[in-house]
Scaffold this motif. Sequence first.
Motif, short mmCIF file in Angstrom:
data_model
loop_
_atom_site.label_atom_id
_atom_site.label_comp_id
_atom_site.label_asym_id
_atom_site.label_seq_id
_atom_site.Cartn_x
_atom_site.Cartn_y
_atom_site.Cartn_z
N VAL A 1 69.82 52.69 25.23
CA VAL A 1 68.47 52.12 25.17
C VAL A 1 68.06 51.68 26.58
N THR A 2 66.86 52.08 27.01
CA THR A 2 66.32 51.63 28.29
C THR A 2 64.86 51.26 28.10
N ALA A 3 64.37 50.39 28.98
CA ALA A 3 62.97 49.96 28.88
C ALA A 3 62.47 49.51 30.25
N THR A 4 61.20 49.76 30.49
CA THR A 4 60.55 49.22 31.67
C THR A 4 60.04 47.81 31.35
N PRO A 5 59.77 46.99 32.37
CA PRO A 5 59.11 45.71 32.11
C PRO A 5 57.77 45.89 31.40
N LEU A 6 57.03 46.96 31.75
CA LEU A 6 55.79 47.24 31.04
C LEU A 6 56.05 47.38 29.55
N GLN A 7 57.09 48.14 29.17
CA GLN A 7 57.39 48.37 27.76
C GLN A 7 57.73 47.07 27.03
N MET A 8 58.54 46.22 27.65
CA MET A 8 58.91 44.98 26.98
C MET A 8 57.74 44.00 26.93
N ALA A 9 56.82 44.09 27.88
CA ALA A 9 55.59 43.30 27.79
C ALA A 9 54.75 43.79 26.62
N MET A 10 54.77 45.10 26.37
CA MET A 10 54.02 45.66 25.24
C MET A 10 54.59 45.19 23.91
N VAL A 11 55.89 44.95 23.83
CA VAL A 11 56.49 44.44 22.60
C VAL A 11 55.91 43.05 22.28
N SER A 12 55.93 42.16 23.28
CA SER A 12 55.35 40.83 23.08
C SER A 12 53.85 40.89 22.89
N GLN A 13 53.20 41.83 23.57
CA GLN A 13 51.75 42.01 23.45
C GLN A 13 51.35 42.30 22.01
N ALA A 14 52.05 43.25 21.36
CA ALA A 14 51.72 43.62 19.99
C ALA A 14 51.98 42.47 19.03
N ILE A 15 53.07 41.75 19.24
CA ILE A 15 53.39 40.62 18.38
C ILE A 15 52.32 39.54 18.51
N ALA A 16 51.88 39.29 19.75
CA ALA A 16 50.87 38.24 19.99
C ALA A 16 49.50 38.63 19.44
N HIS A 17 49.24 39.93 19.33
CA HIS A 17 47.92 40.42 18.89
C HIS A 17 47.94 40.80 17.41
N GLY A 18 48.74 40.11 16.63
CA GLY A 18 48.72 40.31 15.19
C GLY A 18 49.28 41.63 14.73
N GLY A 19 50.18 42.23 15.52
CA GLY A 19 50.82 43.47 15.12
C GLY A 19 50.10 44.72 15.59
N GLU A 20 49.00 44.55 16.34
CA GLU A 20 48.24 45.69 16.84
C GLU A 20 48.43 45.80 18.35
N LEU A 21 48.72 47.01 18.82
CA LEU A 21 48.96 47.23 20.24
C LEU A 21 47.74 47.90 20.87
N VAL A 22 47.11 47.20 21.81
CA VAL A 22 45.99 47.76 22.57
C VAL A 22 46.56 48.44 23.81
#
Length: 490
Positions: A342-363
Amino acid sequence: MNRTIRRAATVTLLLVMALLLRVTWVQMVNGEALADDDQNRRNTIEEYAQPFGDIIVGGKPVTGSTRAEGGGDLHYKRTYTDGPAYAPVTGFSSQVRGATQLEGIYQDVLNGTDDRLKGPLDMLTGEQAEPGNVLTTIDPEVQRAGVEALGDKKGAAVAVDPDTGKLLGVASTPSYDPSSFSGSGEDDDAAWQKLTARSGNDKNDDKPTLNRALRQAVPPGSTFKLVVAAAALEDGLYSSVDQRTDSPDPYTLKGTSTVLHNENRAAPCEDATLRTALRYSCNNVFAKLATDLGEKKVRAQAEKFGFNDEKQDVPVRAATSNYPEKMDDAQTGLTGIGQFEVTATPLQMAMVSQAIAHGGELVDPHMVSQVQDASGHTLQSYEDPDSHRVMSQDSAAQLRSAMQTVVDKGTGSNAQIDGVTVGGKTGTAQHGVDNSGTPYAWFTSYATTDSGKKVAVAVVVEDSDAARAEVSGNGLAAPIAKKMMKAALR
Protein backbone atom coordinates in the motif's frame (compact mmCIF):
# COMPACT_ATOMS: atom_id res chain seq x y z
CA MET A 1 17.68 25.78 -80.63
CA ASN A 2 20.10 22.90 -80.68
CA ARG A 3 19.45 19.62 -78.96
CA THR A 4 21.93 20.18 -76.09
CA ILE A 5 20.38 23.51 -75.06
CA ARG A 6 16.87 22.03 -75.30
CA ARG A 7 17.79 19.12 -73.06
CA ALA A 8 19.48 21.40 -70.52
CA ALA A 9 16.41 23.64 -70.47
CA THR A 10 14.13 20.65 -69.95
CA VAL A 11 16.22 19.31 -67.08
CA THR A 12 16.38 22.77 -65.49
CA LEU A 13 12.60 23.15 -65.78
CA LEU A 14 12.06 19.74 -64.19
CA LEU A 15 14.39 20.64 -61.33
CA VAL A 16 12.57 23.93 -60.76
CA MET A 17 9.24 22.11 -60.78
CA ALA A 18 10.56 19.51 -58.30
CA LEU A 19 11.83 22.28 -56.07
CA LEU A 20 8.47 24.05 -56.18
CA LEU A 21 6.65 20.82 -55.39
CA ARG A 22 8.98 20.16 -52.46
CA VAL A 23 8.53 23.67 -51.07
CA THR A 24 4.75 23.35 -51.45
CA TRP A 25 4.80 19.97 -49.70
CA VAL A 26 6.88 21.32 -46.82
CA GLN A 27 4.69 24.40 -46.36
CA MET A 28 1.29 22.83 -46.88
CA VAL A 29 1.73 19.33 -45.45
CA ASN A 30 4.65 19.44 -43.03
CA GLY A 31 4.48 23.12 -42.15
CA GLU A 32 2.54 22.75 -38.91
CA ALA A 33 4.64 19.83 -37.71
CA LEU A 34 7.85 21.73 -38.39
CA ALA A 35 6.51 24.84 -36.70
CA ASP A 36 5.65 22.81 -33.58
CA ASP A 37 8.90 20.83 -33.55
CA ASP A 38 10.82 21.13 -30.26
CA GLN A 39 14.01 21.76 -32.26
CA ASN A 40 12.53 24.83 -33.97
CA ARG A 41 14.46 27.72 -32.48
CA ARG A 42 11.84 30.20 -33.67
CA ASN A 43 9.36 28.79 -31.12
CA THR A 44 11.75 29.40 -28.25
CA ILE A 45 12.53 32.90 -29.50
CA GLU A 46 8.81 33.67 -29.73
CA GLU A 47 8.18 32.24 -26.28
CA TYR A 48 10.75 34.49 -24.62
CA ALA A 49 10.12 37.59 -26.77
CA GLN A 50 7.95 39.38 -24.18
CA PRO A 51 7.24 39.30 -20.43
CA PHE A 52 5.23 36.28 -19.30
CA GLY A 53 1.81 36.16 -17.73
CA ASP A 54 1.67 35.30 -14.05
CA ILE A 55 0.66 32.58 -11.64
CA ILE A 56 -1.48 34.23 -8.98
CA VAL A 57 -1.69 33.27 -5.29
CA GLY A 58 -4.05 35.13 -2.98
CA GLY A 59 -4.58 37.88 -5.56
CA LYS A 60 -0.86 38.55 -6.02
CA PRO A 61 1.62 37.16 -8.58
CA VAL A 62 4.29 34.79 -7.30
CA THR A 63 6.01 34.90 -10.70
CA GLY A 64 7.47 37.67 -12.83
CA SER A 65 9.75 38.39 -15.78
CA THR A 66 13.02 40.21 -16.26
CA ARG A 67 15.27 41.10 -19.17
CA ALA A 68 17.68 38.28 -19.87
CA GLU A 69 21.36 39.21 -19.69
CA GLY A 70 23.84 38.70 -22.52
CA GLY A 71 21.97 40.30 -25.41
CA GLY A 72 20.93 36.99 -27.00
CA ASP A 73 17.74 36.30 -28.91
CA LEU A 74 15.87 35.15 -25.77
CA HIS A 75 14.83 38.53 -24.39
CA TYR A 76 13.07 37.61 -21.13
CA LYS A 77 13.41 35.00 -18.42
CA ARG A 78 11.19 33.90 -15.54
CA THR A 79 11.52 35.21 -11.98
CA TYR A 80 9.85 33.94 -8.81
CA THR A 81 8.74 35.54 -5.56
CA ASP A 82 9.36 33.22 -2.58
CA GLY A 83 10.47 30.65 -5.13
CA PRO A 84 11.27 27.77 -2.73
CA ALA A 85 7.93 28.17 -0.95
CA TYR A 86 5.84 28.09 -4.13
CA ALA A 87 7.94 25.76 -6.32
CA PRO A 88 5.66 22.78 -5.42
CA VAL A 89 2.80 24.84 -6.90
CA THR A 90 4.36 26.68 -9.85
CA GLY A 91 7.05 24.25 -10.96
CA PHE A 92 9.74 25.96 -13.05
CA SER A 93 10.14 27.61 -16.45
CA SER A 94 13.67 27.55 -17.83
CA GLN A 95 15.07 28.71 -21.16
CA VAL A 96 17.13 25.52 -21.28
CA ARG A 97 15.28 22.92 -19.17
CA GLY A 98 11.71 23.61 -20.27
CA ALA A 99 8.75 23.96 -17.93
CA THR A 100 7.04 21.79 -15.32
CA GLN A 101 3.79 21.71 -13.31
CA LEU A 102 1.59 24.80 -13.72
CA GLU A 103 4.32 26.52 -15.73
CA GLY A 104 4.31 23.60 -18.16
CA ILE A 105 0.58 22.87 -18.25
CA TYR A 106 -0.32 26.50 -18.99
CA GLN A 107 2.82 27.40 -20.90
CA ASP A 108 0.98 28.64 -24.01
CA VAL A 109 -1.28 30.90 -21.95
CA LEU A 110 1.59 32.30 -19.92
CA ASN A 111 3.80 33.04 -22.95
CA GLY A 112 0.99 34.42 -25.12
CA THR A 113 0.97 31.77 -27.85
CA ASP A 114 -2.40 30.21 -26.96
CA ASP A 115 -4.89 30.84 -29.79
CA ARG A 116 -7.60 31.69 -27.26
CA LEU A 117 -5.66 34.87 -26.40
CA LYS A 118 -5.64 36.17 -29.98
CA GLY A 119 -8.14 38.70 -31.27
CA PRO A 120 -9.15 39.12 -34.94
CA LEU A 121 -6.32 41.61 -35.56
CA ASP A 122 -3.73 39.25 -34.05
CA MET A 123 -4.99 36.50 -36.33
CA LEU A 124 -4.58 38.69 -39.41
CA THR A 125 -1.19 40.18 -38.54
CA GLY A 126 0.28 37.09 -36.90
CA GLU A 127 1.36 39.21 -33.93
CA GLN A 128 1.85 37.49 -30.58
CA ALA A 129 -0.98 38.10 -28.15
CA GLU A 130 -0.60 39.56 -24.67
CA PRO A 131 -0.07 36.68 -22.18
CA GLY A 132 -2.75 35.45 -19.80
CA ASN A 133 -2.66 34.53 -16.10
CA VAL A 134 -3.33 31.45 -13.98
CA LEU A 135 -5.27 31.98 -10.74
CA THR A 136 -4.60 29.35 -8.07
CA THR A 137 -6.66 28.27 -5.06
CA ILE A 138 -3.61 28.38 -2.78
CA ASP A 139 -3.98 30.39 0.43
CA PRO A 140 -0.64 32.16 1.07
CA GLU A 141 -1.03 31.94 4.85
CA VAL A 142 -1.67 28.18 4.73
CA GLN A 143 1.23 27.65 2.33
CA ARG A 144 3.57 29.68 4.51
CA ALA A 145 2.45 27.80 7.63
CA GLY A 146 3.17 24.45 6.00
CA VAL A 147 6.59 25.44 4.65
CA GLU A 148 7.71 27.00 7.92
CA ALA A 149 6.42 24.10 10.03
CA LEU A 150 8.19 21.53 7.84
CA GLY A 151 11.37 23.57 8.13
CA ASP A 152 14.48 21.45 7.58
CA LYS A 153 12.55 18.18 7.65
CA LYS A 154 12.22 16.07 4.52
CA GLY A 155 8.49 15.78 3.94
CA ALA A 156 5.31 17.28 2.55
CA ALA A 157 1.90 18.62 3.51
CA VAL A 158 -1.39 19.21 1.69
CA ALA A 159 -4.37 21.26 2.89
CA VAL A 160 -7.75 21.17 1.14
CA ASP A 161 -11.16 22.76 1.63
CA PRO A 162 -13.45 19.70 2.06
CA ASP A 163 -16.55 21.46 0.70
CA THR A 164 -15.03 22.90 -2.49
CA GLY A 165 -12.00 20.70 -3.20
CA LYS A 166 -9.75 23.78 -3.36
CA LEU A 167 -6.15 23.01 -2.45
CA LEU A 168 -5.13 25.64 0.07
CA GLY A 169 -1.55 24.52 0.62
CA VAL A 170 0.89 22.23 -1.21
CA ALA A 171 4.22 22.20 0.60
CA SER A 172 7.27 20.02 -0.08
CA THR A 173 10.69 20.17 1.56
CA PRO A 174 13.52 20.48 0.79
CA SER A 175 12.65 22.78 -2.07
CA TYR A 176 14.52 24.92 -4.60
CA ASP A 177 14.47 28.39 -6.17
CA PRO A 178 13.29 28.19 -9.81
CA SER A 179 14.77 31.65 -10.47
CA SER A 180 18.29 30.31 -10.05
CA PHE A 181 18.27 28.40 -13.35
CA SER A 182 15.52 30.08 -15.39
CA GLY A 183 18.01 31.62 -17.82
CA SER A 184 20.68 30.15 -20.09
CA GLY A 185 23.87 31.61 -18.63
CA GLU A 186 26.78 29.96 -16.86
CA ASP A 187 25.34 30.79 -13.43
CA ASP A 188 22.04 29.14 -14.37
CA ASP A 189 23.84 26.00 -15.53
CA ALA A 190 25.94 25.87 -12.36
CA ALA A 191 22.79 26.23 -10.21
CA TRP A 192 21.10 23.40 -12.12
CA GLN A 193 24.11 21.11 -11.80
CA LYS A 194 24.28 21.78 -8.06
CA LEU A 195 20.57 21.09 -7.71
CA THR A 196 20.58 17.84 -9.68
CA ALA A 197 23.60 16.62 -7.73
CA ARG A 198 21.20 16.43 -4.76
CA SER A 199 18.66 14.41 -6.75
CA GLY A 200 20.40 11.11 -7.43
CA ASN A 201 19.20 7.60 -6.72
CA ASP A 202 20.75 7.23 -3.30
CA LYS A 203 18.18 6.98 -0.49
CA ASN A 204 19.87 9.86 1.32
CA ASP A 205 19.61 12.28 -1.63
CA ASP A 206 17.39 15.28 -0.94
CA LYS A 207 15.64 15.34 -4.34
CA PRO A 208 14.58 18.99 -3.94
CA THR A 209 12.89 19.08 -7.37
CA LEU A 210 10.61 16.19 -6.37
CA ASN A 211 7.14 17.38 -5.41
CA ARG A 212 6.63 15.10 -2.42
CA ALA A 213 3.10 16.42 -1.81
CA LEU A 214 1.79 15.25 -5.18
CA ARG A 215 4.40 13.14 -6.89
CA GLN A 216 5.68 10.68 -4.28
CA ALA A 217 3.63 7.79 -2.90
CA VAL A 218 4.98 6.05 0.22
CA PRO A 219 3.54 3.59 2.77
CA PRO A 220 0.76 5.40 4.68
CA GLY A 221 0.97 3.25 7.80
CA SER A 222 -1.86 3.52 10.27
CA THR A 223 -3.54 6.47 8.52
CA PHE A 224 -4.86 3.83 6.08
CA LYS A 225 -6.89 2.35 8.97
CA LEU A 226 -9.49 5.04 8.20
CA VAL A 227 -10.05 3.45 4.79
CA VAL A 228 -10.46 0.00 6.37
CA ALA A 229 -12.84 1.36 9.00
CA ALA A 230 -14.92 2.99 6.23
CA ALA A 231 -15.03 -0.34 4.37
CA ALA A 232 -16.19 -2.19 7.51
CA LEU A 233 -19.00 0.30 8.14
CA GLU A 234 -20.11 0.46 4.50
CA ASP A 235 -20.09 -3.34 4.19
CA GLY A 236 -22.12 -3.74 7.37
CA LEU A 237 -19.46 -5.92 8.98
CA TYR A 238 -19.90 -3.59 11.93
CA SER A 239 -22.81 -1.18 12.21
CA SER A 240 -21.19 1.31 14.57
CA VAL A 241 -17.77 2.54 15.62
CA ASP A 242 -18.85 1.63 19.17
CA GLN A 243 -19.68 -2.01 18.42
CA ARG A 244 -17.11 -4.46 19.76
CA THR A 245 -15.13 -6.32 17.11
CA ASP A 246 -13.91 -9.89 17.03
CA SER A 247 -10.18 -9.15 17.31
CA PRO A 248 -7.77 -11.37 19.27
CA ASP A 249 -4.71 -9.63 20.69
CA PRO A 250 -2.10 -10.38 19.52
CA TYR A 251 -3.35 -11.39 16.08
CA THR A 252 -1.73 -14.15 14.03
CA LEU A 253 -1.80 -13.36 10.33
CA LYS A 254 -4.09 -15.88 8.66
CA GLY A 255 -2.34 -18.86 7.12
CA THR A 256 0.98 -18.05 8.83
CA SER A 257 2.66 -18.24 12.21
CA THR A 258 3.48 -14.51 12.12
CA VAL A 259 2.15 -12.77 15.22
CA LEU A 260 1.15 -9.13 14.84
CA HIS A 261 1.60 -7.06 18.00
CA ASN A 262 0.47 -3.55 18.84
CA GLU A 263 2.93 -0.73 19.41
CA ASN A 264 1.35 -0.14 22.82
CA ARG A 265 1.18 -3.62 24.35
CA ALA A 266 -0.91 -2.25 27.26
CA ALA A 267 -3.60 -0.73 25.04
CA PRO A 268 -7.12 -2.26 25.37
CA CYS A 269 -7.07 -3.66 21.81
CA GLU A 270 -8.58 -7.12 22.32
CA ASP A 271 -12.04 -7.12 20.68
CA ALA A 272 -11.83 -3.32 20.70
CA THR A 273 -14.47 -1.12 19.06
CA LEU A 274 -13.45 0.84 15.97
CA ARG A 275 -13.39 4.00 18.07
CA THR A 276 -10.99 2.45 20.57
CA ALA A 277 -8.97 0.80 17.82
CA LEU A 278 -8.46 4.14 16.07
CA ARG A 279 -7.73 5.88 19.37
CA TYR A 280 -4.94 3.43 20.27
CA SER A 281 -4.10 2.51 16.66
CA CYS A 282 -4.66 -1.21 17.28
CA ASN A 283 -2.93 -3.25 14.57
CA ASN A 284 -4.73 -6.47 15.52
CA VAL A 285 -8.17 -4.97 14.89
CA PHE A 286 -7.45 -3.58 11.43
CA ALA A 287 -5.39 -6.51 10.18
CA LYS A 288 -8.28 -8.81 11.20
CA LEU A 289 -10.82 -6.41 9.63
CA ALA A 290 -9.00 -6.36 6.29
CA THR A 291 -8.73 -10.16 6.32
CA ASP A 292 -12.42 -10.60 7.16
CA LEU A 293 -13.50 -8.12 4.47
CA GLY A 294 -11.14 -9.53 1.85
CA GLU A 295 -8.93 -7.66 -0.56
CA LYS A 296 -11.70 -6.92 -3.08
CA LYS A 297 -13.89 -5.04 -0.62
CA VAL A 298 -10.99 -3.09 0.87
CA ARG A 299 -9.71 -2.23 -2.61
CA ALA A 300 -13.17 -1.09 -3.72
CA GLN A 301 -13.37 1.30 -0.77
CA ALA A 302 -9.81 2.53 -1.31
CA GLU A 303 -10.55 3.23 -4.98
CA LYS A 304 -13.58 5.32 -4.02
CA PHE A 305 -11.16 7.55 -2.11
CA GLY A 306 -8.85 7.77 -5.15
CA PHE A 307 -6.40 4.91 -4.80
CA ASN A 308 -5.28 3.24 -8.08
CA ASP A 309 -6.31 6.32 -10.07
CA GLU A 310 -3.61 6.72 -12.71
CA LYS A 311 -5.01 10.05 -13.95
CA GLN A 312 -5.42 12.05 -10.77
CA ASP A 313 -4.94 15.59 -12.08
CA VAL A 314 -5.13 18.70 -9.88
CA PRO A 315 -4.27 19.73 -12.71
CA VAL A 316 -0.69 18.52 -12.09
CA ARG A 317 -0.71 14.74 -12.53
CA ALA A 318 -0.34 13.17 -9.08
CA ALA A 319 1.54 9.92 -8.55
CA THR A 320 -0.75 6.89 -8.30
CA SER A 321 -1.56 5.83 -4.76
CA ASN A 322 -1.60 2.04 -4.78
CA TYR A 323 -3.78 -0.63 -3.20
CA PRO A 324 -2.48 -4.00 -4.48
CA GLU A 325 -4.32 -7.04 -5.80
CA LYS A 326 -3.81 -10.81 -6.02
CA MET A 327 -2.77 -11.10 -2.36
CA ASP A 328 -3.10 -13.95 0.10
CA ASP A 329 -4.90 -13.52 3.43
CA ALA A 330 -1.75 -12.58 5.34
CA GLN A 331 -0.79 -9.91 2.84
CA THR A 332 -4.34 -8.57 2.89
CA GLY A 333 -4.09 -8.35 6.67
CA LEU A 334 -0.91 -6.29 6.39
CA THR A 335 -2.64 -3.85 4.04
CA GLY A 336 -5.15 -3.26 6.82
CA ILE A 337 -2.43 -1.40 8.73
CA GLY A 338 -1.15 0.44 5.65
CA GLN A 339 1.79 -1.85 4.98
CA PHE A 340 2.71 -4.54 2.41
CA GLU A 341 2.42 -2.77 -0.99
CA VAL A 342 0.00 0.00 0.00
CA THR A 343 1.33 3.46 -0.92
CA ALA A 344 -0.20 6.93 -0.79
CA THR A 345 0.68 10.52 -1.54
CA PRO A 346 -0.05 13.26 1.02
CA LEU A 347 -2.67 14.48 -1.47
CA GLN A 348 -4.39 11.08 -1.31
CA MET A 349 -4.46 10.94 2.49
CA ALA A 350 -5.79 14.51 2.59
CA MET A 351 -8.57 13.30 0.28
CA VAL A 352 -9.47 10.58 2.80
CA SER A 353 -10.00 13.16 5.56
CA GLN A 354 -11.62 15.52 3.03
CA ALA A 355 -14.35 13.00 2.15
CA ILE A 356 -14.99 12.15 5.80
CA ALA A 357 -15.27 15.85 6.71
CA HIS A 358 -17.66 16.51 3.79
CA GLY A 359 -20.26 13.97 4.83
CA GLY A 360 -18.89 11.10 2.78
CA GLU A 361 -18.73 13.00 -0.52
CA LEU A 362 -15.40 13.67 -2.22
CA VAL A 363 -15.11 16.88 -4.25
CA ASP A 364 -12.34 16.69 -6.86
CA PRO A 365 -9.27 18.46 -5.42
CA HIS A 366 -7.78 21.21 -7.61
CA MET A 367 -5.30 24.06 -7.23
CA VAL A 368 -6.33 26.27 -10.17
CA SER A 369 -9.58 28.24 -10.03
CA GLN A 370 -9.39 30.12 -13.34
CA VAL A 371 -7.26 30.73 -16.41
CA GLN A 372 -7.69 34.29 -17.68
CA ASP A 373 -6.56 36.46 -20.58
CA ALA A 374 -4.73 39.74 -19.98
CA SER A 375 -8.03 41.61 -19.61
CA GLY A 376 -9.28 39.28 -16.91
CA HIS A 377 -11.75 37.39 -19.09
CA THR A 378 -12.09 33.73 -18.15
CA LEU A 379 -10.66 31.24 -20.64
CA GLN A 380 -11.14 28.21 -18.39
CA SER A 381 -12.81 27.75 -15.01
CA TYR A 382 -12.42 25.00 -12.42
CA GLU A 383 -14.83 26.50 -9.91
CA ASP A 384 -17.50 23.82 -10.36
CA PRO A 385 -15.59 20.55 -9.81
CA ASP A 386 -17.07 17.08 -10.02
CA SER A 387 -17.78 15.05 -6.90
CA HIS A 388 -18.80 11.52 -5.98
CA ARG A 389 -20.00 9.68 -2.90
CA VAL A 390 -17.40 7.65 -1.05
CA MET A 391 -19.53 6.50 1.88
CA SER A 392 -22.87 7.21 3.51
CA GLN A 393 -23.38 10.31 5.61
CA ASP A 394 -23.85 8.08 8.65
CA SER A 395 -20.53 6.29 8.13
CA ALA A 396 -18.77 9.64 7.65
CA ALA A 397 -20.35 11.06 10.83
CA GLN A 398 -19.23 8.02 12.83
CA LEU A 399 -15.67 8.28 11.51
CA ARG A 400 -15.56 12.01 12.28
CA SER A 401 -16.57 11.21 15.85
CA ALA A 402 -13.93 8.48 16.16
CA MET A 403 -11.26 10.77 14.71
CA GLN A 404 -12.17 13.40 17.28
CA THR A 405 -11.55 10.80 19.99
CA VAL A 406 -8.08 10.19 18.51
CA VAL A 407 -7.23 13.88 18.94
CA ASP A 408 -9.06 14.50 22.23
CA LYS A 409 -8.03 11.33 24.07
CA GLY A 410 -5.71 9.30 21.86
CA THR A 411 -2.55 9.36 19.77
CA GLY A 412 -3.26 12.67 17.98
CA SER A 413 -3.27 15.04 20.97
CA ASN A 414 -0.71 17.41 19.43
CA ALA A 415 -3.31 18.53 16.85
CA GLN A 416 -5.71 19.98 19.42
CA ILE A 417 -6.80 23.58 18.71
CA ASP A 418 -8.69 25.61 21.32
CA GLY A 419 -12.27 26.32 20.26
CA VAL A 420 -12.03 24.13 17.14
CA THR A 421 -13.29 20.59 16.55
CA VAL A 422 -10.37 18.53 15.29
CA GLY A 423 -10.31 14.90 14.20
CA GLY A 424 -7.28 12.98 12.99
CA LYS A 425 -5.34 9.77 12.62
CA THR A 426 -1.65 9.21 13.21
CA GLY A 427 0.58 6.79 11.37
CA THR A 428 4.14 5.51 11.56
CA ALA A 429 5.00 3.55 8.43
CA GLN A 430 7.85 1.08 8.14
CA HIS A 431 9.88 0.93 4.96
CA GLY A 432 13.14 -0.47 3.65
CA VAL A 433 14.42 -4.03 3.77
CA ASP A 434 13.57 -5.49 7.19
CA ASN A 435 12.36 -2.02 8.25
CA SER A 436 15.89 -0.65 7.83
CA GLY A 437 14.75 2.83 6.75
CA THR A 438 13.71 5.63 9.08
CA PRO A 439 9.93 5.27 9.61
CA TYR A 440 7.61 7.75 7.92
CA ALA A 441 5.62 9.87 10.35
CA TRP A 442 2.06 10.57 9.13
CA PHE A 443 -0.94 12.56 10.24
CA THR A 444 -4.22 13.09 8.39
CA SER A 445 -6.92 15.27 9.87
CA TYR A 446 -9.81 17.67 9.52
CA ALA A 447 -10.90 20.68 11.54
CA THR A 448 -14.13 22.65 11.65
CA THR A 449 -15.29 25.78 13.47
CA ASP A 450 -18.69 26.56 14.97
CA SER A 451 -19.37 28.75 11.93
CA GLY A 452 -18.89 25.74 9.65
CA LYS A 453 -15.52 26.61 8.16
CA LYS A 454 -13.52 23.46 7.40
CA VAL A 455 -10.13 22.23 6.31
CA ALA A 456 -8.53 18.81 5.80
CA VAL A 457 -4.77 18.30 6.05
CA ALA A 458 -2.34 15.44 5.52
CA VAL A 459 1.34 15.53 6.48
CA VAL A 460 4.19 13.10 6.02
CA VAL A 461 7.67 13.53 7.49
CA GLU A 462 10.14 11.25 5.76
CA ASP A 463 13.22 12.32 7.66
CA SER A 464 14.06 14.69 10.49
CA ASP A 465 16.70 15.16 13.16
CA ALA A 466 14.60 13.14 15.63
CA ALA A 467 15.99 9.88 16.97
CA ARG A 468 14.43 6.77 15.40
CA ALA A 469 12.67 5.86 18.66
CA GLU A 470 11.08 9.32 18.75
CA VAL A 471 9.59 9.18 15.24
CA SER A 472 5.79 9.28 15.48
CA GLY A 473 2.87 10.84 13.68
CA ASN A 474 1.80 12.71 16.80
CA GLY A 475 5.31 13.95 17.58
CA LEU A 476 6.41 15.07 14.10
CA ALA A 477 3.46 15.38 11.73
CA ALA A 478 0.52 16.47 13.92
CA PRO A 479 2.10 19.82 14.96
CA ILE A 480 2.61 20.68 11.27
CA ALA A 481 -1.01 19.85 10.48
CA LYS A 482 -2.13 21.93 13.45
CA LYS A 483 -0.34 25.04 12.16
CA MET A 484 -1.81 24.64 8.68
CA MET A 485 -5.32 24.09 10.08
CA LYS A 486 -5.06 27.18 12.27
CA ALA A 487 -3.91 29.24 9.27
CA ALA A 488 -6.83 27.98 7.15
CA LEU A 489 -9.41 28.67 9.88
CA ARG A 490 -8.00 32.03 10.97
